[in-house]
Design an enzyme around this catalytic site. Structure first.
Site, PDB file in Angstrom:
ATOM      1  N   CYS A 130       0.858  -1.184   0.000  1.00  0.00           N
ATOM      2  CA  CYS A 130       0.000   0.000   0.000  1.00  0.00           C
ATOM      3  C   CYS A 130       0.890   1.229   0.000  1.00  0.00           C
ATOM      4  CB  CYS A 130      -0.898   0.007   1.243  1.00  0.00           C
ATOM      5  SG  CYS A 130      -2.107   1.368   1.257  1.00  0.00           S
ATOM      6  N   CYS A 134       0.174   4.922   6.225  1.00  0.00           N
ATOM      7  CA  CYS A 134      -0.342   5.156   7.576  1.00  0.00           C
ATOM      8  C   CYS A 134       0.597   4.463   8.576  1.00  0.00           C
ATOM      9  CB  CYS A 134      -1.761   4.615   7.714  1.00  0.00           C
ATOM     10  SG  CYS A 134      -2.906   5.347   6.519  1.00  0.00           S
ATOM     11  N   CYS A 137      -0.269   1.047  10.461  1.00  0.00           N
ATOM     12  CA  CYS A 137      -0.742  -0.087   9.661  1.00  0.00           C
ATOM     13  C   CYS A 137       0.454  -0.848   9.095  1.00  0.00           C
ATOM     14  CB  CYS A 137      -1.634   0.432   8.530  1.00  0.00           C
ATOM     15  SG  CYS A 137      -2.145  -0.846   7.366  1.00  0.00           S
ATOM     16  N   SER A 242     -11.674   5.754   6.549  1.00  0.00           N
ATOM     17  CA  SER A 242     -10.734   5.588   7.664  1.00  0.00           C
ATOM     18  C   SER A 242     -10.334   6.967   8.163  1.00  0.00           C
ATOM     19  CB  SER A 242      -9.498   4.818   7.186  1.00  0.00           C
ATOM     20  OG  SER A 242      -9.896   3.527   6.780  1.00  0.00           O
ATOM     21  N   LEU A 243     -10.994   7.411   9.208  1.00  0.00           N
ATOM     22  CA  LEU A 243     -10.760   8.777   9.684  1.00  0.00           C
ATOM     23  C   LEU A 243      -9.638   8.824  10.734  1.00  0.00           C
ATOM     24  CD1 LEU A 243     -12.093  11.489   8.899  1.00  0.00           C
ATOM     25  CD2 LEU A 243     -13.322  11.386  11.061  1.00  0.00           C
ATOM     26  N   CYS A 361      -7.491  -6.221  11.090  1.00  0.00           N
ATOM     27  CA  CYS A 361      -7.282  -4.975  10.357  1.00  0.00           C
ATOM     28  C   CYS A 361      -5.881  -4.430  10.558  1.00  0.00           C
ATOM     29  CB  CYS A 361      -8.270  -3.922  10.843  1.00  0.00           C
ATOM     30  SG  CYS A 361      -9.817  -4.001   9.982  1.00  0.00           S
TER      31      CYS A 361
END
Ligand code: SAH
Length: 396
Positions: A130, A134, A137, A242-243, A361
């Site tokens: 990705c 973030c 993650c 995804s805030l 997640c």
């Protein structure tokens, strides 16, 4: 904030790699019929192949409605095996199963099938790695390897549907009912392929998986132009944003794309989606101890969302290797929930199914293992039974 967290650049454009071999699921029905005709076969054989693909049939010998002489060549030309299972890992008595897939070029991705009493959900990957960076993650920390093709994304859902139908998941034969784009990758950074995948998921059997629109969820960091584009598609799938922070200052660090499209802009785009579809969107918020779980942030979030058609899905942070960050303790979680509810915002806490097998997640990090995975695939099924999870009720 943890300064040791590496700040990675945002990457929107996937590196170009060799394309996966042509696959029926990448083609329109007309293109597939033309391809079959070029191979000297009547066009209707494309429909036969399509039926077999969506039914999860991979062995040409079982495609008995296709003449034996043509089976192998048609399957080789249009149904190449794009996803090779490297291993399965199971938890929760086998009802949660993570699969590591090897792609044609050696890239690795994961998908997670979760069976509940009333439904079965597969969490699929849209990219290898990705580019959204973030810091909490695991996938985000591995960087972007490449976009998946539509057939590679669709194949993960088809495999899950086949696993449910075959009865190999405890609970007897069943049906795949939900798909969430919450595996590896940012789905809206691979828009065209994800769009094709949505068609395949929603098209009734036998030429698709026949899922209900509300049972398909696309989760995004907030690629605003792509949310707008999705709004114009006329679909009614569930949108999740995804805030992770109500304020730009913190969100700039937790979800770096916020420096391009901020909280106000992403919520405005989600509102437009909700207005068009009449459907509530999800706000995902990973609760990270002492980072974004303060009561004042719960109040800020509540204020931000109380007038919006949104609900909040809180995810206690799943730990990732090398991170000092932790999940919020239970009292902080409860306080956060209470404050949101007091503001009139529907709020649920997601369970951490699969965390024992790094399947929850933000824990999918197969790309990290590209060099570590043996070149000889571990035979499948190689089910490693993990400690059963004390799963709470899932609200995903
Ligand atoms: N790129 C998409 C989909 C990927 S992940 C997106 O970001 O929405 C699905 C959800 O898991 C996202 O909300 C993501 O922010 C969240 N997540 C990532 N890492 C996590 C972690 N370590 N713990 C809890 N949730 C995490």
């Amino acid at each position: 904030m943890d300064d040791a967290m590496t700040a990675l650049p945002l990457v929107f454009d996937a590196p170009r790699r060799t394309k996966p071999p042509r696959h029926l699921a990448d083609l329109t029905r007309e293109e597939a019929r033309a391809a079959v005709t070029e191979l000297g076969q009547p066009a209707f054989r494309a429909d036969q192949l399509s039926r077999h693909f969506y039914a999860g049939v991979t062995d040409p010998a079982l495609m008995t409605d296709v003449p034996a002489a043509a089976r192998e060549s048609l399957a080789a030309a249009l149904l190449p095996g794009l996803l090779t299972p490297v291993r399965h890992q199971s938890a929760d008595g086998g009802r949660t199963r993570k699969t590591l897939w090897r792609l044609h070029d050696g890239a690795l991705v994961e998908s997670v099938l979760m069976r509940y009493p009333d439904r079965a959900t597969v969490c699929i990957s849209s990219q290898a790695g990705c580019g959204m960076a973030c810091p909490f993650c695991a996938t985000g920390q591995s960087g972007l390897t490449r976009n998946l093709s539509a057939a590679e994304i669709i194949g993960q859902a088809v495999a899950a549907a086949a696993a449910m139908a075959s009865g190999e998941i405890p609970g007897g034969p069943g049906r795949l009912s939900n798909v969430v784009f919450m595996g590896m990758g940012e789905p809206l950074a691979n828009y065209a392929r994800v769009r094709k995948t949505l068609d395949a998921l929603l098209t009734p059997a036998p030429h698709g998986l026949g899922l209900a629109q509300r049972s398909v969820t696309v989760s995004t960091v907030g690629v605003v132009p792509a949310i707008r584009k999705l709004t114009e598609e006329g679909l009614n799938i569930t949108l999740a944003v995804s805030l992770h922070a109500p304020d730009d200052e913190l969100r700039n660090t937790l979800v770096p794309i916020n420096t391009r499209w901020n909280v106000a802009e992403v919520l405005e785009a989600a509102d437009a989606y909700a207005r068009r579809t009449g459907r509530r969107y999800s706000i995902e918020y990973a609760l990270i101890r002492d980072i974004n779980d303060q009561p004042f942030r719960a109040d800020l979030l509540g204020k931000l969302l109380s007038t919006r058609l949104a609900h909040v899905n809180l995810i206690p942070l799943n730990p990732t290797p090398g991170s000092k960050w932790d999940a919020s303790p239970l009292p902080a979680q409860r306080e956060f929930v209470a404050r949101l509810r007091a503001a009139g915002v529907p709020t649920t806490v997601r369970d951490t199914r699969g965390s024992d097998i790094d399947g929850a997640c933000g824990q999918l990090a197969a790309a990290d293992q590209v060099d570590g995975v043996p070149s000889v695939a571990v035979p499948v099924p190689a089910v490693e039974e993990a400690v059963p999870l004390g799963a709470e009720s899932d609200q995903a």
